[in-house]
Scaffold this active site. Structure first.
Site, short mmCIF file in Angstrom:
data_model
loop_
_atom_site.label_atom_id
_atom_site.label_comp_id
_atom_site.label_asym_id
_atom_site.label_seq_id
_atom_site.Cartn_x
_atom_site.Cartn_y
_atom_site.Cartn_z
CB ILE A 1 6.91 -0.36 4.29
CG1 ILE A 1 7.74 -1.43 4.97
CG2 ILE A 1 5.79 -0.99 3.48
CD1 ILE A 1 7.01 -2.20 6.05
CG ASN B 1 -3.60 6.58 -4.62
OD1 ASN B 1 -3.62 7.20 -5.68
ND2 ASN B 1 -2.56 5.87 -4.23
CB VAL C 1 -3.42 2.24 4.03
CG1 VAL C 1 -3.53 2.46 5.54
CG2 VAL C 1 -2.37 1.19 3.71
CG HIS D 1 -1.89 7.30 2.66
ND1 HIS D 1 -3.05 6.61 2.97
CD2 HIS D 1 -1.43 6.76 1.50
CE1 HIS D 1 -3.28 5.69 2.04
NE2 HIS D 1 -2.31 5.77 1.13
CG HIS E 1 1.56 8.08 -1.89
ND1 HIS E 1 2.11 6.84 -1.72
CD2 HIS E 1 0.23 7.91 -1.78
CE1 HIS E 1 1.15 5.94 -1.50
NE2 HIS E 1 -0.02 6.58 -1.54
P1 5GP Z 1 -2.29 3.58 -1.03
O1 5GP Z 1 -2.29 2.56 -2.13
O2 5GP Z 1 -3.30 3.27 0.03
O3 5GP Z 1 -2.38 4.99 -1.54
O4 5GP Z 1 -0.85 3.51 -0.40
C1 5GP Z 1 -0.54 2.78 0.75
C2 5GP Z 1 0.95 2.85 0.95
O5 5GP Z 1 1.24 2.42 2.26
C3 5GP Z 1 1.75 1.96 0.00
O6 5GP Z 1 2.67 2.77 -0.74
C4 5GP Z 1 2.46 0.97 0.93
O7 5GP Z 1 3.76 0.65 0.51
C5 5GP Z 1 2.45 1.72 2.25
N1 5GP Z 1 2.46 0.86 3.43
C6 5GP Z 1 1.64 -0.21 3.66
N2 5GP Z 1 1.92 -0.75 4.86
C7 5GP Z 1 2.91 0.01 5.41
C8 5GP Z 1 3.61 -0.04 6.66
O8 5GP Z 1 3.38 -0.91 7.50
N3 5GP Z 1 4.57 0.89 6.87
C9 5GP Z 1 4.84 1.86 5.96
N4 5GP Z 1 5.79 2.75 6.26
N5 5GP Z 1 4.19 1.95 4.77
C10 5GP Z 1 3.24 1.03 4.51
#
Ligand code: 5GP
Length: 126
Positions: free
Chosen positions: A36, A97, A106, A110, A112
């Protein structure tokens, strides 16, 4: 080490269909969708459908079928987007991460997939 999975996290809500996502690819055990808040022209997240907090939780707790599906789903996204270096693609960066030092926001595993421009150094200051 045990992990408590938070069923209220945003990706769990996506998997339950409670909030929309821009799906890139779906398999039996995995889902890929556009981030997003993209950090590059290509920024896709690939998640397992099972309730795993991070890579360590997944690799120790998931079935061989889930693990194979997830690994192949990541490769399938790379192929679908035409990024595979060995196939003439421009390449990509794959990031997972985990925890505090990894600044995981989150708490659902996941990966990236980032591409679309030269991405610079692996780790930025700060
Ligand atoms: P992290 O920092 O946990 O590795 O990455 C979390 C990712 O989730 C971030 O890049 C953020 O932009 C993405 N993200 C957070 N909320 C949402 C959402 O509601 N929808 C989508 N598609 N991505 C999200």
């Amino acid at each position: 080490m045990a992990y408590d999975y938070d069923t209220g996290n945003i990706f769990a809500k996506i998997l339950r269909g409670e909030i929309p996502n821009d799906t890139v690819l779906e398999t039996e055990h995995s889902l890929a969708f556009n981030d997003i808040g993209p950090q590059a022209p290509v920024h896709v997240l690939v998640i397992p459908k099972g309730p795993y907090v991070n890579w360590d939780h997944f690799i120790t707790g998931a079935s061989a079928e889930e693990i194979a599906d997830y690994a192949r789903a990541i490769h399938a996204v790379v192929g679908k987007l035409g990024l595979e270096p060995g196939e003439g693609g421009q390449g990509y960066r794959l990031i997972m991460n985990a925890g505090e030092a990894g600044v995981q926001e989150v708490p659902h595993l996941h990966a990236h997939i980032l591409s679309g421009r030269p991405l610079g150094k692996l780790v930025a200051a700060g």
